[in-house]
Scaffold this motif. Structure first.
Motif, PDB file in Angstrom:
ATOM      1  N   GLU A   9       0.858  -1.181   0.000  1.00 53.25           N
ATOM      2  CA  GLU A   9       0.000   0.000   0.000  1.00 53.25           C
ATOM      3  C   GLU A   9       0.899   1.237   0.000  1.00 53.25           C
ATOM      4  N   GLU A  12       2.092   6.584   2.473  1.00 51.49           N
ATOM      5  CA  GLU A  12       1.353   7.716   3.016  1.00 51.49           C
ATOM      6  C   GLU A  12       0.016   7.296   3.640  1.00 51.49           C
ATOM      7  N   SER A  13      -0.474   6.101   3.315  1.00 47.67           N
ATOM      8  CA  SER A  13      -1.768   5.667   3.851  1.00 47.67           C
ATOM      9  C   SER A  13      -1.644   4.977   5.216  1.00 47.67           C
ATOM     10  N   ASP A  14      -0.429   4.901   5.767  1.00 40.54           N
ATOM     11  CA  ASP A  14      -0.235   4.314   7.098  1.00 40.54           C
ATOM     12  C   ASP A  14      -0.977   5.174   8.121  1.00 40.54           C
ATOM     13  N   PRO A  15      -1.916   4.602   8.886  1.00 40.69           N
ATOM     14  CA  PRO A  15      -2.709   5.404   9.830  1.00 40.69           C
ATOM     15  C   PRO A  15      -1.867   6.076  10.916  1.00 40.69           C
ATOM     16  N   GLN A  16      -0.717   5.512  11.261  1.00 38.27           N
ATOM     17  CA  GLN A  16       0.134   6.138  12.272  1.00 38.27           C
ATOM     18  C   GLN A  16       0.784   7.414  11.766  1.00 38.27           C
ATOM     19  N   ALA A  18      -0.843   9.701   9.941  1.00 41.68           N
ATOM     20  CA  ALA A  18      -1.925  10.615   9.546  1.00 41.68           C
ATOM     21  C   ALA A  18      -1.642  12.069   9.911  1.00 41.68           C
ATOM     22  N   LYS A  63       9.615   5.880   9.160  1.00 46.20           N
ATOM     23  CA  LYS A  63       8.505   6.003  10.118  1.00 46.20           C
ATOM     24  C   LYS A  63       9.032   6.312  11.516  1.00 46.20           C
TER      25      LYS A  63
END
Length: 74
Positions: A9, A12-16, A18, A63
Motif C-alpha cells: 500500500e 502515506e496511507s499508514d494510519p500512524q 496521519a 517512520k
C-alpha cells in the motif's frame, strides 16, 4: 522496482502517519533510502536479496524518524 510492483500500500496511507504531510513522509522516506544505500555502498555490505524486505526496513526507518525523531532500526 516500484512499490506497486511489491504489492505494498502507499506509505502515506499508514494510519500512524496521519498527522504528517505527504511531503514530510516522502522526505523522511527518501532520506532513509539514501542513507541505507550509502551505508551499503561504503562497506562490504549488500542489501537483503528480497526487495520487499528492503522496502519494509527503509519504510520502518523513515517512520521511526517521523514518530520518534531518529531512524532507529525497525
Amino acid at each position: 522496482m516500484s512499490t506497486e510492483d511489491l504489492g505494498l500500500e502507499p506509505f502515506e496511507s499508514d494510519p500512524q502517519l496521519a498527522g504528517f504531510t505527504p511531503e514530510q513522509i516522502q522526505k523522511a522516506y527518501l532520506g532513509a533510502k539514501r542513507m541505507s544505500e550509502r551505508y551499503v555502498a561504503k562497506g562490504p555490505y549488500k542489501f537483503f536479496p528480497d526487495p520487499l524486505t528492503v522496502e519494509l526496513v527503509q519504510r520502518g526507518l523513515a517512520k521511526n524518524e517521523l514518530l520518534y525523531g531518529k531512524r532507529y532500526c525497525p
